[in-house]
Design an enzyme around this catalytic site. Structure first.
Site, PDB file in Angstrom:
ATOM      1  N   ASP A  28      -1.164  -4.547   2.268  1.00  0.00           N
ATOM      2  CA  ASP A  28      -1.498  -4.846   0.881  1.00  0.00           C
ATOM      3  C   ASP A  28      -2.699  -5.783   0.897  1.00  0.00           C
ATOM      4  OD1 ASP A  28      -0.600  -7.456   1.273  1.00  0.00           O
ATOM      5  OD2 ASP A  28       1.099  -7.301  -0.093  1.00  0.00           O
ATOM      6  N   ARG A  33       7.108  -9.087 -10.045  1.00  0.00           N
ATOM      7  CA  ARG A  33       6.068 -10.030  -9.619  1.00  0.00           C
ATOM      8  C   ARG A  33       4.836  -9.818 -10.496  1.00  0.00           C
ATOM      9  NH1 ARG A  33       3.689 -11.121  -3.544  1.00  0.00           N
ATOM     10  NH2 ARG A  33       2.996  -8.943  -3.661  1.00  0.00           N
TER      11      ARG A  33
END
Length: 532
Positions: free
Chosen positions: A446, A165
């Site tokens: 996160d 990613r």
């Protein structure tokens, strides 16, 4: 600051170490420079277009389906296809590109590891370069790690499929400049991972696979399609060699899923319900709409109407086009306490059962300890099948813009507000200290979860909302709670950890971005200024 130019239009703002030069070889930098010079101007136009779209919503408009794109939505087309090693993605694990994490994730009982340069990585220069080295070693099968106690971590045979990613369009890589500006972080991540690994990945029977975050429009997806096609042509690869899964984690993008699939059809294999960022985007996009203020983060669950509509529309749209519909994140962390762990696994099981029953082809976990539980849920639903591409949800009534924008019921509580403050401050402190993936109160946090925490409070202040006990949410109340919760954090983490950390800086940043009149788009942008 030393300026160092490496034979191209790119300027590196610091001297390159031996480790840096393993990744920033002359040929790799030349390829990066080509991408940057060819695609940065259009990327800057795309970011400017985001501002225009948001301004119209701030003035009272609402996002919706694009009438001019009806022919694409109604047309009978499919994506190019899905490679063999991506046809079973029932459980994917995500995590930062740190060496031990990469090994443990690839060895976990999962089908895919999403190695993250984005929301779970604080992108200090060393971490970004080390991450590229770690992934190259993983692709080559040479990665190992020895901890302080002498325990050796190595890859098992038949590891999970690797997907990288890259950073979102808005995030810069400040250590590399082009024409005096920081280059796009996503192009940096893409260019170096692709350049160093595509040959070996193809030899391994896999390929250069990517996750694309934070997309807000089909034009942004089309931009990535051009980047991929240019790259394939430059390296004499067949069209469609590079494959991407795109996260639908912004409110504007949910209205453009067909168009996104269409404009990336040579390269896309699926969309993913990035649920945490989607909730954050709902708050941020509709920030001026007083009738759409969300309640406590803890009560905004996937069974709420606006989130259920999002999940079901994504499945129906993807499967109609032959693309995967990936489910969202289970952020829970297994507990050492047996009773607490049983509760965690029950919550995760129920969440994943809902996704599997809805027709998702697979889902995400943040911790290897959840893999067996989630694998069992999808194994039972899938049976002999590798995915649920045939789940067309034809029984569904058409999902309307009104359903996707529906206000969410729930309370705003003092406990919820205080929890938001503690989570956001602790996450920001970890992030500016170089750690983007942090266990806090039993959840793997996160950037997205910290974003929900701080934008919720901003929105409550902005619209003069009251808590369920009648207290008016003001800047003064927030500052008082912030001071009180800092004492709680100090007590919880201990004096030594508190004094050694950057908690005061984190609190100052939290205070600034929560009380200023204009909502900051991403806390990682001012946070990046505090990162090495």
């Amino acid at each position: 600051m030393t300026q160092q130019t490496v034979g191209t239009e790119l300027t590196f703002t610091q001297g390159l170490s031996a480790a840096d030069r393993l990744i920033l070889t002359d040929d790799a930098v030349e390829f990066l420079a080509e991408l940057v010079s060819k695609f940065t101007p259009q990327r800057n136009e795309l970011l400017a277009a985001r501002v225009d779209v948001q301004a119209a919503i701030d003035r009272g408009g609402l996002p919706g389906f694009i009438s001019e794109m009806a022919s694409i939505r109604e047309g009978d087309w499919k994506i190019r296809g899905i490679p063999e090693d991506l046809r079973d993605r029932r459980v994917e694990i995500t995590g930062p590109v740190e060496r031990k994490m990469v090994i443990n994730a690839l060895n976990a009982n999962v089908k895919v590891f999403m190695a993250d340069f984005e929301d779970s990585l604080a992108p200090s220069w060393d971490k970004v370069i080390d991450g590229q080295i770690n992934l190259r070693d993983a692709v080559n099968g040479t990665i190992s790690y020895t901890n302080e106690a002498g325990k050796i971590y190595q890859l098992k045979p038949d590891p999970a499929v690797l997907i990288a990613r890259v950073r979102g369009l808005h995030l810069p890589e400040k250590h590399v400049q082009w024409r005096g500006e920081a280059i796009p972080g996503g192009l940096f991540d893409f260019a170096l991972y692709f350049f160093h690994n595509y040959r070996q990945l193809l030899e391994n029977g896999s390929g250069p696979y990517f996750y694309l975050p934070k997309t807000q429009s089909w034009q942004e997806a089309a931009w990535w399609g051009e980047v991929f096609s240019f790259t394939e042509d430059r390296f004499d690869l067949p069209r469609g060699t590079i494959k991407a899964t795109l996260l639908i984690e912004t409110l504007p993008a949910v209205f453009q899923m067909d168009e996104i699939l269409y404009h990336l059809r040579d390269h896309i294999v699926g969309l993913n319900c990035g649920r945490w960022d989607y909730i954050f985007s709902y708050i941020k996009t509709l920030k001026n709409h007083a009738d759409r203020v969300l309640p406590d983060r803890q009560s905004v669950t996937m069974d709420k109407p606006f989130l259920s509509a999002y999940s079901r529309l994504l499945i129906k749209t993807c499967h109609r086009r032959g693309a995967f519909a990936m489910g969202g994140m289970a952020a829970f962390i297994p507990s050492k306490d047996a009773e607490k762990n049983a509760w965690v696994l029950d919550k995760v099981r129920a969440d994943k059962q809902l996704e599997a029953d809805n027709g998702h082809d697979g889902t995400w976990v943040a911790h290897p300890g959840l893999a067996d539980t989630v694998m069992a849920v999808f194994d039972q639903v899938l049976g002999e099948r590798r995915n649920q591409l045939e789940a067309m949800r034809e029984q569904d009534a058409p999902i309307t813009a009104e359903q996707l924008l529906e206000p969410c019921e729930g309370e705003r509580t003092e406990a919820g507000m205080r929890a938001n403050i503690r989570v956001a401050v602790q996450y920001i402190e970890a992030w500016i200290s170089g750690n983007g993936c942090v266990p806090i109160y039993g959840l793997m946090e996160d950037a997205a979860t910290a974003e929900i925490s701080r934008t919720s409070i901003w929105q409550w202040i902005h619209h003069e909302k009251s808590l369920s006990d009648g207290q008016l949410v003001t800047k003064a109340l927030f500052r008082q709670m912030l001071n009180e919760e800092m004492l709680v954090i100090r007590q919880e983490v201990g004096e030594a950890r508190f004094n050694a950390g950057r908690f005061d800086e984190a609190a100052r940043l939290m205070e600034r971005i929560t009380t200023q009149d204009e909502l900051i788009d991403f806390l990682t942008l001012p946070g990046y200024e505090l990162l090495a």
